[in-house]
Motif scaffolding. Structure first.
Motif, PDB file in Angstrom:
ATOM      1  N   GLU A 144      57.942  30.355  40.432  1.00  0.00           N
ATOM      2  CA  GLU A 144      56.784  30.160  39.780  1.00  0.00           C
ATOM      3  C   GLU A 144      55.608  30.031  40.967  1.00  0.00           C
ATOM      4  N   LEU A 145      56.074  29.266  41.934  1.00  0.00           N
ATOM      5  CA  LEU A 145      55.045  28.953  43.076  1.00  0.00           C
ATOM      6  C   LEU A 145      54.808  30.334  43.814  1.00  0.00           C
ATOM      7  N   THR A 146      56.007  31.216  43.852  1.00  0.00           N
ATOM      8  CA  THR A 146      55.998  32.368  44.614  1.00  0.00           C
ATOM      9  C   THR A 146      54.925  33.233  43.800  1.00  0.00           C
ATOM     10  N   VAL A 147      55.025  33.520  42.782  1.00  0.00           N
ATOM     11  CA  VAL A 147      54.281  34.114  41.743  1.00  0.00           C
ATOM     12  C   VAL A 147      52.629  33.872  41.743  1.00  0.00           C
ATOM     13  N   ALA A 148      52.552  32.604  41.729  1.00  0.00           N
ATOM     14  CA  ALA A 148      51.283  32.091  41.789  1.00  0.00           C
ATOM     15  C   ALA A 148      50.522  32.431  43.232  1.00  0.00           C
ATOM     16  N   GLN A 149      51.370  32.250  44.413  1.00  0.00           N
ATOM     17  CA  GLN A 149      50.898  32.543  45.653  1.00  0.00           C
ATOM     18  C   GLN A 149      50.419  33.882  45.685  1.00  0.00           C
ATOM     19  N   ASP A 150      51.281  34.911  45.181  1.00  0.00           N
ATOM     20  CA  ASP A 150      51.077  36.197  45.096  1.00  0.00           C
ATOM     21  C   ASP A 150      49.747  36.511  44.265  1.00  0.00           C
ATOM     22  N   GLU A 151      49.667  36.023  43.229  1.00  0.00           N
ATOM     23  CA  GLU A 151      48.368  36.194  42.303  1.00  0.00           C
ATOM     24  C   GLU A 151      47.165  35.732  43.220  1.00  0.00           C
ATOM     25  N   VAL A 152      47.283  34.593  44.008  1.00  0.00           N
ATOM     26  CA  VAL A 152      46.141  34.269  44.593  1.00  0.00           C
ATOM     27  C   VAL A 152      45.729  34.922  45.952  1.00  0.00           C
ATOM     28  N   ARG A 153      46.760  35.500  46.493  1.00  0.00           N
ATOM     29  CA  ARG A 153      46.464  36.502  47.691  1.00  0.00           C
ATOM     30  C   ARG A 153      45.837  37.775  46.905  1.00  0.00           C
ATOM     31  N   SER A 154      46.372  38.077  45.836  1.00  0.00           N
ATOM     32  CA  SER A 154      45.811  39.242  45.053  1.00  0.00           C
ATOM     33  C   SER A 154      44.419  39.170  44.671  1.00  0.00           C
ATOM     34  N   LEU A 155      44.003  37.933  44.206  1.00  0.00           N
ATOM     35  CA  LEU A 155      42.649  37.395  43.744  1.00  0.00           C
ATOM     36  C   LEU A 155      41.573  37.460  44.921  1.00  0.00           C
ATOM     37  N   ARG A 156      42.099  36.939  45.919  1.00  0.00           N
ATOM     38  CA  ARG A 156      41.358  36.860  47.416  1.00  0.00           C
ATOM     39  C   ARG A 156      41.190  38.348  47.981  1.00  0.00           C
ATOM     40  N   ALA A 157      42.016  39.228  47.912  1.00  0.00           N
ATOM     41  CA  ALA A 157      41.885  40.403  48.353  1.00  0.00           C
ATOM     42  C   ALA A 157      40.772  41.049  47.495  1.00  0.00           C
ATOM     43  N   LYS A 158      40.874  40.777  46.043  1.00  0.00           N
ATOM     44  CA  LYS A 158      39.951  41.536  45.197  1.00  0.00           C
ATOM     45  C   LYS A 158      38.425  40.982  45.488  1.00  0.00           C
ATOM     46  N   ILE A 159      38.452  39.471  45.751  1.00  0.00           N
ATOM     47  CA  ILE A 159      37.311  39.135  46.111  1.00  0.00           C
ATOM     48  C   ILE A 159      36.420  39.626  47.418  1.00  0.00           C
ATOM     49  N   ASP A 160      37.516  39.741  48.354  1.00  0.00           N
ATOM     50  CA  ASP A 160      36.872  40.339  49.676  1.00  0.00           C
ATOM     51  C   ASP A 160      36.402  41.631  49.483  1.00  0.00           C
ATOM     52  N   THR A 161      36.926  42.551  48.586  1.00  0.00           N
ATOM     53  CA  THR A 161      36.841  44.053  48.508  1.00  0.00           C
ATOM     54  C   THR A 161      35.255  43.887  47.429  1.00  0.00           C
ATOM     55  N   GLN A 162      35.231  42.977  46.595  1.00  0.00           N
ATOM     56  CA  GLN A 162      33.937  42.915  45.988  1.00  0.00           C
ATOM     57  C   GLN A 162      32.679  42.537  46.855  1.00  0.00           C
ATOM     58  N   LYS A 163      33.080  41.657  47.652  1.00  0.00           N
ATOM     59  CA  LYS A 163      31.736  41.263  48.673  1.00  0.00           C
ATOM     60  C   LYS A 163      31.687  42.452  49.713  1.00  0.00           C
ATOM     61  N   ASP A 164      32.594  43.301  50.031  1.00  0.00           N
ATOM     62  CA  ASP A 164      32.174  44.295  50.890  1.00  0.00           C
ATOM     63  C   ASP A 164      31.493  45.367  49.897  1.00  0.00           C
ATOM     64  N   ASP A 165      31.769  45.557  48.617  1.00  0.00           N
ATOM     65  CA  ASP A 165      31.260  46.639  47.820  1.00  0.00           C
ATOM     66  C   ASP A 165      29.662  45.964  47.491  1.00  0.00           C
ATOM     67  N   LEU A 166      29.528  44.799  47.370  1.00  0.00           N
ATOM     68  CA  LEU A 166      28.115  44.107  47.152  1.00  0.00           C
ATOM     69  C   LEU A 166      27.451  44.482  48.456  1.00  0.00           C
ATOM     70  N   LEU A 167      27.902  43.960  49.573  1.00  0.00           N
ATOM     71  CA  LEU A 167      27.002  44.487  50.650  1.00  0.00           C
ATOM     72  C   LEU A 167      26.699  45.695  51.011  1.00  0.00           C
ATOM     73  N   MET A 168      27.794  46.620  50.623  1.00  0.00           N
ATOM     74  CA  MET A 168      27.479  48.282  50.667  1.00  0.00           C
ATOM     75  C   MET A 168      26.296  48.483  49.863  1.00  0.00           C
ATOM     76  N   LYS A 169      26.349  48.101  48.653  1.00  0.00           N
ATOM     77  CA  LYS A 169      25.063  48.223  47.608  1.00  0.00           C
ATOM     78  C   LYS A 169      23.993  47.735  47.984  1.00  0.00           C
ATOM     79  N   TRP A 170      23.779  46.653  48.432  1.00  0.00           N
ATOM     80  CA  TRP A 170      22.648  45.914  49.211  1.00  0.00           C
ATOM     81  C   TRP A 170      21.978  46.839  50.346  1.00  0.00           C
ATOM     82  N   PHE A 171      22.851  47.334  50.990  1.00  0.00           N
ATOM     83  CA  PHE A 171      22.592  48.316  52.133  1.00  0.00           C
ATOM     84  C   PHE A 171      21.978  49.593  51.751  1.00  0.00           C
ATOM     85  N   THR A 172      22.533  49.977  50.786  1.00  0.00           N
ATOM     86  CA  THR A 172      22.222  51.142  50.062  1.00  0.00           C
ATOM     87  C   THR A 172      20.830  51.087  49.290  1.00  0.00           C
ATOM     88  N   TYR A 173      20.653  50.106  48.694  1.00  0.00           N
ATOM     89  CA  TYR A 173      19.400  49.827  47.696  1.00  0.00           C
ATOM     90  C   TYR A 173      18.518  49.700  48.790  1.00  0.00           C
TER      91      TYR A 173
END
Length: 203
Positions: A144-173
């Motif tokens: 269960e700990l291994t699964v939770a760690q994988d989910e945390v890494r996946s969520l962190r990756a999504k958050i980082d991607t969303q940050k990059d997308d948001l920055l790109m949108k602000w630059f574009t706007y």
């Protein structure tokens, strides 16, 4: 001095038959002996004494002793056939009783040991079962700990991607707004009509 030693020897001679008479004696086991009229094989046989029978020693004359058996008969027997050890026929019942007691105690001890051994085995089996359960639960928690760690890494990756997308949108706007402003700045002077200058009549 010699008279004193002789006196002690005389007293010892008198006391010895009394001491022998007080101590119980027995005819040696596994045999019987003849009861003789006098202290020697040349005397007439007056009876026999069976092995193990208690006798009372009255006196001793070299290799023969005068005795009284349990039936009240007097006679002489060879001293080598007389023993101070309790007869086997009297010891045997006591030995059998002791043997029975020892066997009972041994059986009780074995039963107690078996019960203790069974209790120890039961306790050991219970502990082993608990250990197996804990090990199984530990493996589950690790999974269960291994699964939770994988989910945390996946969520962190999504958050980082969303940050990059948001920055790109602000630059574009921001670029669009800047471009529109620049375009308006260039077009507005051409769109707005110019006012004509008045001429005064002053020459």
């Amino acid at each position: 001095m010699k008279h004193l030693i002789s006196f002690f020897l005389f007293c010892f001679t008198l006391i010895s038959p009394i001491a022998n008479a007080e101590q119980p004696h027995y005819i040696s086991d596994n045999l019987y002996t003849y009861l003789l009229k006098g202290p020697g094989s040349q005397y007439r046989i007056v009876g026999s004494v069976n092995a193990g029978e208690p006798v009372t020693v009255l006196e001793t004359n070299k290799d023969y002793s005068r005795i009284t058996d349990d039936r009240g008969r007097n006679g002489w027997v060879e001293s080598k056939f007389i023993s101070t050890d309790v007869a086997l026929q009297e010891r045997l019942p006591k030995l059998e009783t002791e043997l029975t007691t020892v066997k009972a105690k041994l059986a009780e001890s074995l039963a107690t040991n078996d019960n203790k051994h069974s209790e120890l085995n039961s306790a050991l089996a219970q502990r082993n079962s608990q250990i197996n359960k804990l090990e199984t639960r530990n493996v589950q928690l690790q999974n269960e700990l291994t699964v939770a760690q994988d989910e945390v890494r996946s969520l962190r990756a999504k958050i980082d991607t969303q940050k990059d997308d948001l920055l790109m949108k602000w630059f574009t706007y921001g670029g669009i707004v800047a471009g529109v402003g620049l375009l308006l700045g260039l077009l507005l002077p051409h769109i707005t009509p110019r006012r004509r200058k008045r001429t005064n009549g002053w020459a």
